[in-house]
Write an enzyme that holds these catalytic residues in place. Structure first.
Site, PDB file in Angstrom:
ATOM      1  N   GLU A  29       0.775  -1.180  -0.236  1.00  0.00           N
ATOM      2  CA  GLU A  29       0.501   0.513   0.345  1.00  0.00           C
ATOM      3  C   GLU A  29       0.964   1.324  -0.426  1.00  0.00           C
ATOM      4  OE1 GLU A  29      -2.596  -0.687   3.836  1.00  0.00           O
ATOM      5  OE2 GLU A  29      -3.034  -2.768   2.689  1.00  0.00           O
ATOM      6  N   GLU A  59      -4.157  -6.930   2.873  1.00  0.00           N
ATOM      7  CA  GLU A  59      -2.786  -7.944   3.304  1.00  0.00           C
ATOM      8  C   GLU A  59      -3.010  -8.365   2.998  1.00  0.00           C
ATOM      9  OE1 GLU A  59      -4.131  -4.881   4.908  1.00  0.00           O
ATOM     10  OE2 GLU A  59      -3.105  -3.570   5.034  1.00  0.00           O
ATOM     11  N   ASP A  84       2.114  -5.255  13.067  1.00  0.00           N
ATOM     12  CA  ASP A  84       0.672  -5.074  13.602  1.00  0.00           C
ATOM     13  C   ASP A  84      -0.444  -5.049  12.891  1.00  0.00           C
ATOM     14  OD1 ASP A  84       1.442  -3.755  16.243  1.00  0.00           O
ATOM     15  OD2 ASP A  84       1.989  -2.776  14.691  1.00  0.00           O
ATOM     16  N   PHE A  85      -0.257  -4.724  11.087  1.00  0.00           N
ATOM     17  CA  PHE A  85      -0.977  -4.974  10.730  1.00  0.00           C
ATOM     18  C   PHE A  85      -0.497  -6.676   9.122  1.00  0.00           C
ATOM     19  CE2 PHE A  85      -1.013  -0.766   9.401  1.00  0.00           C
ATOM     20  CZ  PHE A  85      -1.901  -0.320  10.674  1.00  0.00           C
ATOM     21  N   HIS A 128      -0.661  -0.496  17.457  1.00  0.00           N
ATOM     22  CA  HIS A 128       0.393  -0.135  16.073  1.00  0.00           C
ATOM     23  C   HIS A 128       1.813  -0.092  16.556  1.00  0.00           C
ATOM     24  CE1 HIS A 128      -2.944   1.318  14.430  1.00  0.00           C
ATOM     25  NE2 HIS A 128      -2.493   1.959  13.306  1.00  0.00           N
TER      26      HIS A 128
HETATM   27  C1  LIG Z   1      -5.280  -3.668   8.025  1.00  0.00           C
HETATM   28  C2  LIG Z   1      -4.622  -2.022   7.638  1.00  0.00           C
HETATM   29  N1  LIG Z   1      -4.181  -2.267   6.931  1.00  0.00           N
HETATM   30  C3  LIG Z   1      -3.924  -0.743   6.810  1.00  0.00           C
HETATM   31  C4  LIG Z   1      -3.671   0.179   7.339  1.00  0.00           C
HETATM   32  C5  LIG Z   1      -3.154   1.581   7.066  1.00  0.00           C
HETATM   33  N2  LIG Z   1      -4.251   2.760   6.807  1.00  0.00           N
HETATM   34  C6  LIG Z   1      -5.112   3.074   8.313  1.00  0.00           C
HETATM   35  S1  LIG Z   1      -6.271   4.180   7.289  1.00  0.00           S
HETATM   36  C7  LIG Z   1      -5.658   4.286   5.555  1.00  0.00           C
HETATM   37  C8  LIG Z   1      -6.583   4.132   4.707  1.00  0.00           C
HETATM   38  C9  LIG Z   1      -7.876   3.433   5.074  1.00  0.00           C
HETATM   39  O1  LIG Z   1      -9.023   4.268   3.945  1.00  0.00           O
HETATM   40  P1  LIG Z   1     -10.213   4.624   4.111  1.00  0.00           P
HETATM   41  O2  LIG Z   1     -10.299   2.623   4.830  1.00  0.00           O
HETATM   42  O3  LIG Z   1     -10.670   5.220   2.766  1.00  0.00           O
HETATM   43  O4  LIG Z   1     -10.974   4.693   5.363  1.00  0.00           O
HETATM   44  P2  LIG Z   1     -10.121   6.637   4.957  1.00  0.00           P
HETATM   45  O5  LIG Z   1      -9.176   6.703   6.432  1.00  0.00           O
HETATM   46  O6  LIG Z   1     -10.316   7.724   4.046  1.00  0.00           O
HETATM   47  O7  LIG Z   1     -11.991   7.528   6.415  1.00  0.00           O
HETATM   48  C10 LIG Z   1      -4.528   2.709   6.446  1.00  0.00           C
HETATM   49  C11 LIG Z   1      -4.576   1.705   4.634  1.00  0.00           C
HETATM   50  C12 LIG Z   1      -4.529   0.080   8.662  1.00  0.00           C
HETATM   51  N3  LIG Z   1      -4.700   0.442   9.725  1.00  0.00           N
HETATM   52  N4  LIG Z   1      -4.857  -0.760   9.215  1.00  0.00           N
END
Ligand SMILES: Cc1ncc(C[n+]2csc(CCOP(=O)(O)OP(=O)(O)O)c2C)c(N)n1
Ligand SMILES: Cc1ncc(C[n+]2csc(CCOP(=O)(O)OP(=O)(O)O)c2C)c(N)n1
Ligand SMILES: [Mg+2]
Ligand SMILES: [Mg+2]
Lengths: 327, 338, 327, 338
Positions: A29, A59, A84-85, A128
């Protein structure tokens, strides 16, 4: 020799590997924008979106796809953002990546480097801030690496890419900005520890960020006339038994310290080995078995400090019968 | 239709039938050799030749045969726990497969994997898998590798109807569509997932509808009609090879046996079950091929081939104990206990 | 007192719990047909599909839903089939179930029993034969239980349901048919080990199936005049330090043996603790760090045998300088 | 329309506006207090009052306000990493929220969770979550619990557009449909997932199409129009409460700020970004509410409320170190290092 930070060092190693070997690809990502820690900066511009592959938030499929890439001849570098992810991709890492070569009787193998930034990340709380090296050390098939300096992040990433095994590569979540000299000609062997501070009285075995904490502790104890030898394992599996056992034979006292929870942490493996094979006195210092709290005073309870390391070393020097079991 | 065309068609029909007959003969023999071989479903472990869970694809032969008839050796395939049929149809040798099921050294995996991990990388069969849906992301990655090497090779990714309720189904199909990867997803819908009827745990209109909503078009087909499977798979694979992106084939079939070989499947309705058995894909195919003698010969040859494979497997050497320590990892090899 | 097997014992405990507490529900694949090991036989008939809930093959959601059930007032018993498939639900177990109470500052808690059958399952190869108790012991928030007998599977399941914490309940994949007497009035305390065979010379600490292997070993060593004390931990976390340390103080020699891979197994934690707090000689016997192979001769390399336990005990009795490091 | 009805409608409109204004004021204050507070995105950790990753819902207020206006205290809610808006709209107190962001003892979680785990169980807000899509299965389980206690309570389950590419989206929606659970799924589609535009990683026709294929009907709505959200959510929630099973609301909105507060989001096209800013949900709502004075008063009150909350948070005590050892587990409590 160039001065650069820990993030840049890995980036540089990766760029060199991608230039010299077409099979190396990056998958994860936000890698197209350089990764959230800048550890892929410029790579998509240099190599395009087919080799630096932006992925959905998937993931399981990031890691699972990497297994398929490897079985079919590519050599993926997998970005998991934080360890953690990677818990969302454990089947793919443990049941697939680690076991594929064996299950298939050597018909294929999984040369991959899975980057799972490890450790306590300030202010980001329980989900985290985990350190899970002990988990991966427990799983046959996996190599486990934990660089603590820009040079090591350069050299060990190269060694990991070259080894042909699935490597769980545990950069530390808070070392990205650490500056240091990097000599691109300097290679590192997986499985080789480094004695980063020689000493006489107590051996301190550690890795990742705690290497630096232990070095601070060495300065503290020195003031008290206690000389500690700090060993940075650098590779968790296979860990460098010879270096640790030799140091233990010299000092007779070993403290193993790590940011991970102490209970069933990898320190236990080292302590157990020392108990089985030496007469050294051993002690561990890891985090308490509590989730990492958000607020500073709570979070601090999960931190390893130079003071705590120094105190633990002093304790090891007390006469044997004065030992006070830490319950 | 002129004679040349008819000859080609007959040859094709016979080839499809032969693949099915070989799968059937293999499964029947494996089933027999597994009696008493799993410590679950109430059965206890015995001296069975094939130990552990054995998932038979009996009755589902048309899906493997119809799809794989279109695959070249350089195409890749990922499979499930129920993977013998796919492995055979992709070109693996029955004797080395049987050796693997028997846990013998000449088996494809040197005895390390058994039925659930059967694989023949030399023909592009990248492995069965003990985890439901785990082959889907692996297929996605393999497709990236195919694209990187250029050409029109594809991945065929088989999974069951139960797998469409696991996350990797969504993730893998979305990813494949985003990257327009060369994959044919094949949902082999035998309508059961272990002891549970899939329709009781699956909402919506099914695998194809889900795929379409994720941007993966495809087709639904009678999975017990090998010609229908062949036709639909051919059409979809042509699109995939052209670079149009992934496709999904939803093949409806039936799990003739229990979930594993020692499962009597008493949880199924006997009347309905018997009715399903009437739709045996080999019988259906045979009804549409005129030359009964040839079919009988094919069936006989298949059984003979399996008998020979069985004999080889019975006599094959066991792996040596020290083989347990190879193929683990190079880094740190030898450090087995600390 | 009734004679029943290990599967039936858990079923009986569960049935009693469901009768006395409406909040207890079962959730998992194939539970309606009794579960693949018969450990839920009859429950759906007795309590209906709303309390014995058949699920899709959706491990993440089975465990994740259980977290939601618990936070909203139910008490789920989660069926994961084998520990190996729980790897598809590790985020839900480790990031959610284990941490929810803490992260939310005690606003909610996750009373759940997650059943993850553990251990080597004959003939089912690498993806169905893992023993992962060390992983769960490393995670703050989790209780880890590993019953080895029908009585314990009855009593410990009851205790687990009563404790209010998320419990990783590790039945053994091959003990389901084991018969024994079960006294429904007999309760067990989480965290209490059982000395299942008293002895003088060597303490053997173990759990799960290896309890039975160790008892066989005790018979073997007895013939050689060596008396071993076998301790079944029963609860891995919190493990019974007092009982183990007291026994170690008596015998001065401790072998820890388990089916899990030795490296970074839970035996390391016990050995490390003994090294820190006692002068006992310690040794571990776990599986080699290789995936479990399918074929019998390969699989056997991952088995713990009475002979190997007995040999390890004998070795611990050799004079100290004769110790031969097992590399 | 008679006056009584118009008064009700005005009251409702003002209430929706008030919720949005309170969220906006809270987010603005949190943003300010977080400056320099995350050790990523190039920024280093400083003495910020709000430490660590802070995900602001600025610009997305209409979704939280429009949906939660229909929820009772006994209804439940699960949220994401971007959860302040949902928490406020569900009825939590701003001062205790701000205390939590400041890591102070009176915070809802006693300082243990911070922004990413904000929760107020007393109003049915079961928690924000640091793992994308992790709230979906939790909502599913909570819905089972609601059903077990009887009545018409529901769960509102919020997640982002990025979450629809993770497995739990498929698994959770399918499960909810199979069991006809009382859940309103809300996909808060701000078109970005961290630094990546979601449409670049999402195939097919989007969240609603996927949901429908899994057996979960729903509606798509302009997520910056609080009245449209309110209307659609009301309709869907009525169906859910009746026992018709789960529904999905796909609300299209926009992430005004960076992914976390210290992310400048330089990866976005500035022209397009500015264009999006014109669609501020508070402005859109204000244009349709005649009484400008009242709106200004509401905005002022909201800012005052937040100022008071900030003052409380600034002065609130830190948790004691020993609080780090509570709420872990009862069994084995005290065994922190062995
Ligand atoms: C399983 C997982 N992968 C990656 C992340 C890192 N991460 C945190 S928020 C985010 C983006 C999420 O996008 P969206 O679901 O559209 O929510 P938004 O932030 O736009 O509100 C990512 C990749 C995470 N927290 N959990
Ligand atoms: C992740 C996971 N969950 C559960 C299982 C146990 N299991 C093995 S096969 C099976 C049923 C699979 O059903 P389906 O996908 O329809 O394939 P089929 O067996 O019908 O060929 C289950 C539940 C597993 N192997 N992996
Ligand atoms: Mg099926
Ligand atoms: Mg988004």
């Amino acid at each position: 020799m160039a001065r650069m930070n820990y993030a840049r060092a890995s980036c540089t190693a990766l760029e060199a590997a991608m230039r010299s070997d077409d099979r190396v690809v990056v998958v994860g990502e936000d890698v197209g924008r350089g990764g959230i820690f800048g550890q892929y900066r410029g790579l998509q511009q240099a190599f395009g979106g087919k080799r630096v592959i932006d992925t959905p938030i998937s993931e399981s499929t990031i890691l699972g796809a990497a297994v398929g890439m490897a079985l079919a001849g590519l050599q993926p570098v997998v970005e998991m953002r934080v360890v953690d992810f990677a818990l969302c991709a454990i089947d793919e890492l443990v049941n697939q990546a680690a076991k594929a070569r064996y299950m298939f009787g050597g018909q294929g193998r999984v040369a991959m480097v899975a980057r799972l930034p490890n450790g306590l990340w300030s202010g980001s709380a329980a989900q985290h801030s985990q350190s899970l090296e002990a988990w991966f050390a427990h799983i046959p098939g996996l190599v486990v690496v934990a660089p603590a300096t820009p040079q090591d992040n350069y050299s060990l990433l190269q060694a990991s890419l070259a080894c042909g095994d699935p490597v769980v590569y545990l950069e530390h979540k808070e070392l990205w900005g650490l500056e240091g000299d990097v000599d691109p000609a300097k290679s590192a062997q997986l499985g080789e520890a480094e004695i980063v501070h020689p000493g006489r009285d107590v051996t301190v075995v550690t890795w990742s960020r705690t290497r630096h904490t232990a070095l601070e502790a060495a300065a503290l104890t020195e003031q008290q006339g206690v000389s500690i030898e700090v060993i940075d394992l650098r590779t968790i599996w296979p860990w460098d038994r010879d270096t640790v056992l030799a140091s233990a034979a010299r000092t007779g006292r070993v403290l193993i310290t790590h940011e991970a929870v102490q209970v069933a942490g990898f320190g236990a493996e080292i302590a157990a080995t020392l108990a089985e094979e030496t007469d050294a006195r051993v002690r561990r210092l890891g985090a308490p078995r509590i989730p990492v709290g958000y607020s500073m005073p709570l979070e601090d309870e999960s931190r390893i400090t130079p003071q705590a390391i120094s105190a633990a070393c002093t304790k090891l020097l007390e006469p044997r019968n004065a030992r006070n079991p830490h319950r | 239709m002129n004679k040349a065309v008819r000859d080609v068609e007959l040859a094709l029909a016979l080839a499809l039938y032969r693949t099915m007959a070989r799968i059937r003969a293999f499964e029947d023999a494996a089933e027999e050799a597994s009696k008493g071989g799993v410590a679950a479903f109430g059965a206890s472990l015995s001296e069975a030749k094939v130990r552990g869970p054995l998932h038979l694809s009996t009755g589902q032969e048309a899906v493997a045969a119809g799809v794989c008839a279109h695959l070249k050796k350089s195409d890749l395939l990922t499979s499930t726990h129920r993977g013998h049929g796919h492995t055979i149809a992709k070109g693996a040798a029955l004797d080395r497969m049987m050796c693997e099921l028997f846990g013998r050294a000449p088996g494809y995996n040197g005895g390390k994997g058994g039925s659930m991990h059967i694989a023949d990388f030399s023909v592009g069969m990248l492995g069965a898998n003990g985890v439901v849906a785990a082959g889907i992301p692996i297929a996605v990655g393999a497709a990236h590798a195919l694209r990187a090497r250029g050409g029109s090779d594809v991945v065929a990714c088989f999974f069951g109807d139960g797998a469409i309720n696991r996350g990797p189904f969504l993730e893998g199909l979305n990813w494949a569509a985003v990257h327009a990867l060369p994959i044919l997803f094949v949902c082999e819908d035998n309508r059961w997932a272990a002891t549970t009827a899939s329709d009781a745990t699956t909402a919506g209109a099914g695998a194809l509808a889900r795929a379409e909503a994720i941007g993966v078009p495809g087709a639904q087909v009678d999975g017990n009609d090998v010609f229908a499977v062949w036709e639909a798979a051919g059409r979809l694979l042509a699109e995939v090879r052209k670079g149009d992106g992934p496709r999904l084939l939803h093949a409806i079939t039936y799990r003739v046996k229990g979930h594993v070989s020692v499962d009597a499947a008493a949880y199924r309705d006997a009347v309905k079950h018997d009715k399903e058995l009437e739709r045996d894909p080999l019988v259906i195919a045979a009804q549409r091929i005129a030359t009964r003698d040839q079919l009988e010969a094919i069936g006989r040859e298949a059984r003979e081939e399996v008998a020979a494979a069985l004999k080889i497997a019975h006599e094959a050497p066991w792996p040596e104990a020290k083989a347990a320590y190879t193929d683990v990892q190079d880094t740190g090899a030898g450090r087995w206990r600390g």
